[in-house]
Scaffold this active site. Structure first.
Site, short mmCIF file in Angstrom:
data_model
loop_
_atom_site.label_atom_id
_atom_site.label_comp_id
_atom_site.label_asym_id
_atom_site.label_seq_id
_atom_site.Cartn_x
_atom_site.Cartn_y
_atom_site.Cartn_z
N GLU A 49 -62.16 29.67 -9.01
CA GLU A 49 -61.99 28.57 -7.80
C GLU A 49 -62.06 29.71 -6.72
O GLU A 49 -61.30 30.78 -6.51
CB GLU A 49 -60.84 27.92 -8.00
CG GLU A 49 -60.59 26.87 -6.65
CD GLU A 49 -59.35 26.39 -6.54
OE1 GLU A 49 -58.85 25.52 -5.85
OE2 GLU A 49 -58.48 26.66 -7.62
N ASP A 60 -52.00 24.77 1.31
CA ASP A 60 -51.82 25.89 0.88
C ASP A 60 -50.39 26.38 1.39
O ASP A 60 -50.22 26.56 2.69
CB ASP A 60 -52.84 26.88 1.13
CG ASP A 60 -54.19 26.68 0.39
OD1 ASP A 60 -54.05 26.45 -0.96
OD2 ASP A 60 -55.38 26.65 0.88
#
Length: 267
Positions: A49, A60
């Protein structure tokens, strides 16, 4: 059979789950991804990824936000990320390569352009954490036309009816979010992870890959009892941040090898 499907079929027949590292493209240095991916593939990583840097990464935590900021300071763009995929293929990387990014920058870049370029570069799909099912209707057919998978997310908070809808439109694999909240290494995984995976398994044969919070071999071993793959992101980025430049590749490789050692399937 595409690269993602082939990878999971091969792993299943060998009695292992996938280990999928997350790397922010252009972190710690602009060329780092080109050094790290081949080394981590050789250490046993099955898929990658690759994060497109974005100034407002909603899903995030602090670790990946710092990596993203550093990559932006290094001048990394969507076009650079796609070029990185092509360069990795030129370096004989065989593993599936998926770009992870947020939807608005992709929309501005152009969905058709992005998909055509990623496919031509040898990419395998998109992971877009802020793209809900309804809004994916525009991107999904474009991605499919270029033989790219659009990876969908299922979280502990996803209602059963919603899971059914997501599964109906999913391809490649399903990204099972192990915890609520943002990305980041944790000491333990969610207590209800097994229940969530059981619910999803009843509705699809697609591989289930668990992400968020995975940092230790014991986490990977726990996932190996339940699912088809484990994603490690923040814990890997954290190591890259702390290691001296001359030790980054060897340190990251040793860490991934340690996690891969726990990928033996036990269910």
């Amino acid at each position: 059979m595409n690269r993602i499907t082939e990878t999971f079929a091969r792993l299943r027949s060998s009695g292992r789950i996938a280990l999928m590292p997350y790397l922010t493209v252009g972190f710690p240095e602009r060329e780092s991804t080109l050094e790290l991916v081949p080394a981590l593939e050789a250490a046993g990583a099955s898929l990658f990824e690759l994060g497109i840097p974005f100034s407002d990464p909603l899903a995030d935590g602090a670790t990946i936000q710092r990596a993203t900021q550093r990559a932006l300071e290094n001048g990394v763009t969507i076009a650079d990320c796609i070029t990185t995929v092509a360069q990795l293929r030129a370096r004989n990387v065989k593993a599936p390569l998926l770009l992870m990014g947020y939807y608005n920058p992709l929309l501005r870049y152009g969905l058709e352009r992005a998909c055509a370029e990623l496919a031509a570069a040898g990419g395998d799909g998109w992971i877009i954490p802020d793209l809900p099912l309804e809004e994916a209707a525009e991107l999904r057919p474009i991605a499919a036309a270029h033989h790219l998978d659009l990876i969908m997310f299922i979280a502990p908070t996803t209602p059963p009816t919603r899971i059914t809808q997501i599964v109906a439109h999913a391809s490649g694999f399903l990204y099972i979010v192990s915890l609520t909240g943002v990305t980041g290494a944790r000491q333990t995984l969610a207590a209800n992870l097994a229940d969530l995976i059981t619910t999803v398994r009843q509705q699809t044969d697609l591989p289930l890959v668990v992400g968020f919070g995975i940092s230790q071999p014991s986490h990977v071993a726990e996932v190996a009892r339940l699912a088809d793959g484990a994603i490690v992101g923040s814990a890997l980025i954290d190591r890259l941040e702390r290691l001296a430049p001359s030790e980054r590749v060897s340190g990251a490789t040793a860490y991934i090898r340690e996690l891969v050692s726990a990928t033996e399937r036990v269910h």
